[in-house]
Enzyme design. Structure first.
Site, short mmCIF file in Angstrom:
data_model
loop_
_atom_site.label_atom_id
_atom_site.label_comp_id
_atom_site.label_asym_id
_atom_site.label_seq_id
_atom_site.Cartn_x
_atom_site.Cartn_y
_atom_site.Cartn_z
CG HIS A 159 105.96 45.39 129.39
ND1 HIS A 159 106.68 45.56 128.50
CD2 HIS A 159 106.21 44.05 130.09
CE1 HIS A 159 107.62 44.48 128.28
NE2 HIS A 159 107.20 43.75 129.38
CG ASP A 195 112.33 42.49 131.26
OD1 ASP A 195 111.75 41.88 132.47
OD2 ASP A 195 111.79 41.87 130.38
CG HIS A 197 109.89 40.89 127.51
ND1 HIS A 197 109.82 40.11 128.30
CD2 HIS A 197 109.46 40.15 126.27
CE1 HIS A 197 109.60 38.78 128.07
NE2 HIS A 197 109.16 38.88 126.80
CG ASP A 284 112.65 38.50 131.04
OD1 ASP A 284 113.57 39.17 131.23
OD2 ASP A 284 111.64 38.77 130.82
#
Lengths: 342, 342
Positions: A159, A195, A197, A284
């Site tokens: 991120h 991931d 996200h 995740d």
């Protein structure tokens, strides 16, 4: 497969995360990678080696020097100003406001934030720097001829943008490694982000460049963090147009749909013919993850590890998210064993 | 001088404010305006009247309808999503991210925030709407011929932009009133912001327009909230160029320097020759204010009230900030009595 790991990750041990309007115990906690390490040893994946001490030069190839200086000095500046909690921004340069760095640390921190859940704490910077060394040490193994290596980084990185932290990320480890491959002679690098996200930081760093293809499978940002990047129409810009591929997927997506996206991404990677593949490995996507909404089972992680092996590329795995702490070890190592022993 | 006041302000009673990395009791609390009301009655400033019930039409003249709908529905959407705390954003659309509204309220709230200290709570919307009615009722008094009126609004408004809340502000009361004056026939309105903090919302709403001159005296944003707007070189843009004037001032500024800036602002207002003056009246310039850094004394507030009267303009006072709760009543009413009985 070799794993690179540093116990210094544990220096990052925030006590607070802003979540749902409360300050809660952070989901991104030291236990995460300890579970992965334990599982690596249990299945005998291969040796676990410490990182080399590496200068910040490769980090500064993708991050703003003033941003890195901010990360380094934030905690002491924050405390010197009399703030009593962990360092969390409360004001940010929103639409129509000026993108300039104010002197007061309470403003500076907002300038460099893309999210407010991630507290900066006393040990954050040394842990972050150790994490970058872990990533770069694993990257060097690949450069020196290893077929695969695993950078067991913590905190995660995907991120983090050129001058933004948030979503538990500070230095974008996978982006630093992709740039290092190029600087060491590679012509094309593919970064595949599995991931849950969207890897907004990685995308933004390489968005206008054709020498890094970025592909991300993730929860639809209409419904999931980071909310403001990761849509399907983001294909790159300028010379980078056509080298960015997002696969946003709906709540409750299970392996059948998810793996179709992965296979499409693999076809694009094959067509791109990179010298090396870097995988932002977050687990995740697991059905039991507390802050995500996909439905992958532990077996699915092994299956897609095998699928990645079929690309037959030198492959660097870099640890990103995954918050179902008990299962993070099994799921992460399932990807690696699926890859190593297909 | 008539005061307009609604007890509905008390419906805005947040329990948490993100400050210094902690969730603390909000500085912007119901007691603030109760102290002002008490002082108004004690000195016999004039009658205190309730607001009219007014449609949202004048509010929608300066705010995005989707933003207003967000303010109205935020709390129920936030709670429906299972969030347990008051509504505080944890992710925002930072540099390089997309300025689009995600469906998930945890993202939506970040889209509309310019700061994260301000929690949205169950009673926030009715209090905010009552505050706009207070402001517009006082505005109507001026339109109907009163020489001056005081809108004892709470929560304050001057940080709220067309589609941004934060800094304790939701609807920009003074901007709504300035637009209402224009819509009722005024040709030019001057908005003078004497709150300690830059009125970034008001500035941004009128930045490209010549029919509202905005002037703000405030703590230098290098050192003070809102950090990302309020610099001296912001003079307006397009047709609004030359109609925006900022007076950022250093920590520990006292009345001698502050009043020089005010006199300069008054000269600009005189040259502009507006039909009406609207004053964003924050009293956090007080030496005892807990979150500000100017050094005005209680007597200074009376002195500048008198100075404002010398402009001889129909004048609407709109309550903004001020957080030294005990003294906020005295200091606010000193401005009004200094103005009314120079």
């Amino acid at each position: 497969m070799l794993t690179v790991f540093s116990p210094d990750h544990a220096l990052r041990d925030a006590k607070t995360e802003l979540s749902g309007g409360e300050l809660v115990a952070p989901y991104e906690c030291p236990a995460r990678v300890e579970y992965v390490l334990e599982q690596i040893r249990q299945v005998g994946l291969g040796d676990v080696i410490p990182p080399d001490v590496i200068s910040l030069d490769p980090v500064l190839r993708v991050h703003d020097p003033l941003y890195i200086e901010f990360l380094r000095s934030c905690w002491s500046r924050w405390r010197a100003k009399g703030n009593r909690g962990e360092a969390i921004p409360s004001v940010i340069p929103a639409r129509g406001m000026r993108q300039r760095v104010p002197q007061n640390i309470n403003g500076t921190i907002g300038y460099y934030a893309m999210a407010c859940e991630t507290a900066i704490t006393e040990g954050t910077w040394p842990a972050v720097q150790a994490g970058a060394n872990v990533a770069l040490t694993a990257q060097a193994l690949i450069s020196q001829g290893e077929a695969a290596a695993f950078a067991l980084c913590r905190p995660p990185g995907h991120h983090a943008a050129r001058d933004l932290y948030g979503g538990y990320c500070f230095i974008n480890n996978v982006a630093v490694c992709a740039q290092a491959f190029l600087d060491q002679g590679a012509e094309r690098v593919a970064v595949l982000d599995v991931d849950f996200h969207h890897g907004n930081g990685t995308q933004s760093i390489f968005y206008e460049r054709p020498d890094v293809m970025f592909l991300s499978l993730h929860g639809d940002p209409q419904h999931a963090f980071p909310y403001f990047l990761g849509f399907a129409d983001e294909n790159g810009a300028g010379p980078g147009e056509g080298f960015n591929h997002n696969y946003p997927m709906a709540p409750s997506t299970a392996y059948d749909v998810w793996s179709d996206a992965l296979q499409d991404a693999c076809r694009k990677i094959e067509a791109y013919a990179p010298d090396v593949l870097a995988v932002s490995l977050g687990v995740d996507t697991f059905e039991g993850d507390p802050i995500s909404f996909f439905r992958l089972t532990s077996d699915d992680f092994k299956r897609y590890g095998t699928l990645l092996a079929s690309l037959k590329l030198p492959t660097l795995f870099v640890m990103e998210g995954g918050y179902a702490v008990q299962e993070i070890g099994v799921n992460t190592v399932n990807v690696l064993t699926g890859f190593a022993s297909p």
